[in-house]
Design an enzyme around this catalytic site. Structure first.
Site, PDB file in Angstrom:
ATOM      1  N   GLY A   2      -7.888  -1.562  -0.565  1.00 30.94           N
ATOM      2  CA  GLY A   2      -6.939  -1.262  -1.644  1.00 30.94           C
ATOM      3  C   GLY A   2      -5.555  -0.930  -1.127  1.00 30.94           C
ATOM      4  NE  ARG A  13      -2.343  -2.137  -8.083  1.00 33.28           N
ATOM      5  CZ  ARG A  13      -3.233  -1.454  -8.800  1.00 33.28           C
ATOM      6  NH1 ARG A  13      -2.874  -0.348  -9.397  1.00 33.28           N
ATOM      7  NH2 ARG A  13      -4.467  -1.889  -8.911  1.00 33.28           N
ATOM      8  CG  ASN A  66      -6.803   3.889  -0.710  1.00 35.03           C
ATOM      9  OD1 ASN A  66      -6.431   5.006  -1.070  1.00 35.03           O
ATOM     10  ND2 ASN A  66      -6.291   2.772  -1.237  1.00 35.03           N
ATOM     11  CB  SER A 100     -10.275  12.622  -6.327  1.00 41.38           C
ATOM     12  OG  SER A 100      -9.627  13.333  -7.353  1.00 41.38           O
ATOM     13  CE1 TYR A 109     -11.029   8.454  -9.345  1.00 47.05           C
ATOM     14  CE2 TYR A 109     -10.705  10.816  -9.596  1.00 47.05           C
ATOM     15  CZ  TYR A 109     -10.374   9.623  -8.991  1.00 47.05           C
ATOM     16  OH  TYR A 109      -9.406   9.601  -8.012  1.00 47.05           O
ATOM     17  CB  ILE A 147      -0.878  11.679  -4.879  1.00 42.94           C
ATOM     18  CG1 ILE A 147      -1.879  12.568  -4.127  1.00 42.94           C
ATOM     19  CG2 ILE A 147       0.032  10.923  -3.895  1.00 42.94           C
ATOM     20  CD1 ILE A 147      -1.286  13.684  -3.277  1.00 42.94           C
TER      21      ILE A 147
HETATM   22  P1  NDP Z   1      -3.994   2.391  -7.241  1.00 43.39           P
HETATM   23  O1  NDP Z   1      -4.628   2.206  -8.572  1.00 43.39           O
HETATM   24  O2  NDP Z   1      -2.519   2.527  -7.168  1.00 43.39           O
HETATM   25  O3  NDP Z   1      -4.465   1.199  -6.269  1.00 43.39           O
HETATM   26  C1  NDP Z   1      -5.811   0.885  -6.149  1.00 43.39           C
HETATM   27  C2  NDP Z   1      -5.980  -0.109  -5.020  1.00 43.39           C
HETATM   28  O4  NDP Z   1      -7.368  -0.444  -4.940  1.00 43.39           O
HETATM   29  C3  NDP Z   1      -5.236  -1.404  -5.267  1.00 43.39           C
HETATM   30  O5  NDP Z   1      -4.782  -1.920  -4.039  1.00 43.39           O
HETATM   31  C4  NDP Z   1      -6.316  -2.308  -5.861  1.00 43.39           C
HETATM   32  O6  NDP Z   1      -6.091  -3.696  -5.629  1.00 43.39           O
HETATM   33  C5  NDP Z   1      -7.508  -1.844  -5.046  1.00 43.39           C
HETATM   34  N1  NDP Z   1      -8.783  -2.163  -5.688  1.00 43.39           N
HETATM   35  C6  NDP Z   1      -9.242  -1.728  -6.889  1.00 43.39           C
HETATM   36  N2  NDP Z   1     -10.461  -2.257  -7.135  1.00 43.39           N
HETATM   37  C7  NDP Z   1     -10.766  -3.032  -6.069  1.00 43.39           C
HETATM   38  C8  NDP Z   1     -11.867  -3.861  -5.729  1.00 43.39           C
HETATM   39  N3  NDP Z   1     -12.942  -3.982  -6.529  1.00 43.39           N
HETATM   40  N4  NDP Z   1     -11.839  -4.526  -4.556  1.00 43.39           N
HETATM   41  C9  NDP Z   1     -10.782  -4.403  -3.715  1.00 43.39           C
HETATM   42  N5  NDP Z   1      -9.704  -3.650  -3.966  1.00 43.39           N
HETATM   43  C10 NDP Z   1      -9.703  -2.982  -5.152  1.00 43.39           C
HETATM   44  O7  NDP Z   1      -4.722   3.650  -6.553  1.00 43.39           O
HETATM   45  P2  NDP Z   1      -4.156   5.078  -6.104  1.00 43.39           P
HETATM   46  O8  NDP Z   1      -3.181   4.924  -5.009  1.00 43.39           O
HETATM   47  O9  NDP Z   1      -3.780   5.843  -7.309  1.00 43.39           O
HETATM   48  O10 NDP Z   1      -5.500   5.733  -5.492  1.00 43.39           O
HETATM   49  C11 NDP Z   1      -5.976   5.372  -4.217  1.00 43.39           C
HETATM   50  C12 NDP Z   1      -7.197   6.225  -3.919  1.00 43.39           C
HETATM   51  O11 NDP Z   1      -6.827   7.610  -3.962  1.00 43.39           O
HETATM   52  C13 NDP Z   1      -8.313   6.061  -4.941  1.00 43.39           C
HETATM   53  O12 NDP Z   1      -9.562   6.136  -4.303  1.00 43.39           O
HETATM   54  C14 NDP Z   1      -8.100   7.234  -5.875  1.00 43.39           C
HETATM   55  O13 NDP Z   1      -9.294   7.597  -6.512  1.00 43.39           O
HETATM   56  C15 NDP Z   1      -7.634   8.300  -4.897  1.00 43.39           C
HETATM   57  N6  NDP Z   1      -6.837   9.353  -5.491  1.00 43.39           N
HETATM   58  C16 NDP Z   1      -5.632   9.096  -6.096  1.00 43.39           C
HETATM   59  C17 NDP Z   1      -4.871  10.117  -6.615  1.00 43.39           C
HETATM   60  C18 NDP Z   1      -3.535   9.839  -7.243  1.00 43.39           C
HETATM   61  O14 NDP Z   1      -2.873  10.806  -7.671  1.00 43.39           O
HETATM   62  N7  NDP Z   1      -3.085   8.609  -7.330  1.00 43.39           N
HETATM   63  C19 NDP Z   1      -5.330  11.511  -6.591  1.00 43.39           C
HETATM   64  C20 NDP Z   1      -6.610  11.668  -5.950  1.00 43.39           C
HETATM   65  C21 NDP Z   1      -7.319  10.641  -5.414  1.00 43.39           C
HETATM   66  P3  NDP Z   1      -5.200  -4.583  -6.672  1.00 43.39           P
HETATM   67  O15 NDP Z   1      -3.775  -4.109  -6.509  1.00 43.39           O
HETATM   68  O16 NDP Z   1      -5.392  -5.968  -6.210  1.00 43.39           O
HETATM   69  O17 NDP Z   1      -5.740  -4.297  -8.036  1.00 43.39           O
END
Ligand code: NDP
Length: 246
Positions: free
Chosen positions: A11, A14, A89, A141, A154, A187
Site C-alpha cells: 500500500g 497513498r 501497511n 492502529s 477495523y 495521522i
Molecule cells: P490510505 O487509504 O491512504 O492508503 C491505503 C493503501 O493501501 C493504498 O496504497 C492502497 O492502494 C493500498 N491497498 C488497499 N487495499 C489494498 C489491497 N487489497 N491490495 C494492495 N494494496 C491495497 O491508507 P492510510 O495511509 O490512511 O493508512 C495506512 C495504514 O495505516 C493502514 O493500515 C491504516 O489502517 C493505518 N492507520 C492509518 C491512520 C491514519 O490516520 N491514516 C491511523 C492509524 C492507522 P490503492 O492506492 O491502489 O488503492
C-alpha cells in the site's frame, strides 16, 4: 536493483505508505511497494524517485489474494530479491455501527487488514529467515488498542495484529528476524483532511501533545524499528498517538 537492501511496503501509493516509500528510499533502501488501484500514482512515485536516482518500484498486487502475492514473491525471488524489511501497511476502513454492519463491510476489512498480513508475510518469511537479519513491521492502529464507535471490524483486524506480532516474533527470534507493530493515532492523511475544521480542532484538543501526527512521525519510527539501533526490540506494539492512549 541487485545487491541492495530491499524493503517491501504494501500500500505505497497513498497516505502513510507513500510516506514510508519516500522515507525508506531517501535512507538508501531499495523500495518495492504494492498497490491495487492507483496505477497513475504508482507510476508518478516511481518516476519522481528514479529522477532523484532513488531505487523505487511499484507492483500491482492485491494483498487480499494469496495467489497475487505469491506471484509477486516469485517475480522478486527470480531476480534474487529478498527483502530485509517488510512493512505490512495496506489497510482500509469500512465504518458502520455493528447492528447495521454488512458481512461485506466485516469481511473486506478483515481480508485487507489481517488476512493480507498472513498472505504477504507467509509468502516472504522463509526467504527472509535465510538472511542474517530482517525486520517485519505491521501497521496497526490505536483502534486496535481501544474501542472506537463504528469500527468493530477495523478494531478487530488491528487488535489481531498485536497477537500475530507477538507469536511470530517468538517463532522468528532465533533467525534474527524481528517483528513489531506500529499503532498510529490520528495521522494527517487524506482521510483526516476531509474532516471539517471545527472537528479537527476538537480532535487536536483530545490529543495530549495538542497536534495531529504527521506521516513523517510514523516514518521516523518505522526507520528506527528497521535499523540496527532497534536490534534488541521485537514482539512489541508501539503506539504513536501524541499520548492519546496514556
Ligand atoms: P490510505 O487509504 O491512504 O492508503 C491505503 C493503501 O493501501 C493504498 O496504497 C492502497 O492502494 C493500498 N491497498 C488497499 N487495499 C489494498 C489491497 N487489497 N491490495 C494492495 N494494496 C491495497 O491508507 P492510510 O495511509 O490512511 O493508512 C495506512 C495504514 O495505516 C493502514 O493500515 C491504516 O489502517 C493505518 N492507520 C492509518 C491512520 C491514519 O490516520 N491514516 C491511523 C492509524 C492507522 P490503492 O492506492 O491502489 O488503492
Amino acid at each position: 536493483m541487485k545487491n541492495k537492501k530491499y524493503v517491501l511496503i504494501t500500500g505505497g501509493t497513498r497516505g502513510i505508505g507513500k510516506g514510508l516509500v519516500h522515507a525508506f528510499s531517501n535512507e538508501g533502501y531499495s523500495v518495492i511497494f504494492t498497490y491495487i488501484n492507483s496505477v497513475d500514482s504508482a507510476l508518478a512515485i516511481e518516476k519522481e524517485a528514479n529522477a532523484s536516482e532513488l531505487s523505487v518500484k511499484g507492483y500491482r498486487c492485491d494483498v487480499t489474494n494469496l495467489k497475487s502475492v505469491q506471484k509477486l514473491a516469485d517475480t522478486l525471488f527470480e531476480d534474487d530479491i529478498v527483502p530485509v524489511g517488510l512493512i505490512n501497511n495496506a489497510g482500509i476502513t469500512k465504518d458502520a455501527l455493528f447492528a447495521r454492519m454488512s458481512s461485506d463491510e466485516w469481511n473486506s476489512v478483515i481480508d485487507t487488514n489481517l488476512n493480507s498480513v498472513f498472505n504477504v508475510t507467509r509468502s516472504f518469511v522463509s526467504k527472509m529467515m535465510e538472511l542474517d537479519k530482517a525486520s517485519i513491521i505491521n501497521i496497526s492502529s490505536i483502534s486496535g488498542h481501544k474501542g472506537n464507535l463504528g469500527q468493530t471490524n477495523y478494531s478487530s483486524s488491528k487488535a489481531a495484529l498485536t497477537g500475530f506480532t507477538k507469536s511470530l516474533s517468538l517463532e522468528l527470534a532465533r533467525f534474527n528476524v524481528r517483528v513489531n507493530t506500529i499503532s498510529p493515532g490520528y495521522i494527517d492523511t487524506e482521510m483526516l483532511q476531509l474532516i471539517p475544521d471545527d472537528q479537527r480542532k476538537k480532535i487536536k484538543k483530545s490529543i495530549p501533545l495538542r497536534r495531529i501526527g504527521t506521516i513523517e512521525d510514523v516514518a521516523s519510527l518505522a526507520l528506527f524499528l528497521m535499523s540496527d539501533d532497534a536490534s534488541y526490540i521485537t514482539g512489541q506494539s508501539i503506539l504513536i498517538d501524541g499520548g492519546m492512549s496514556a
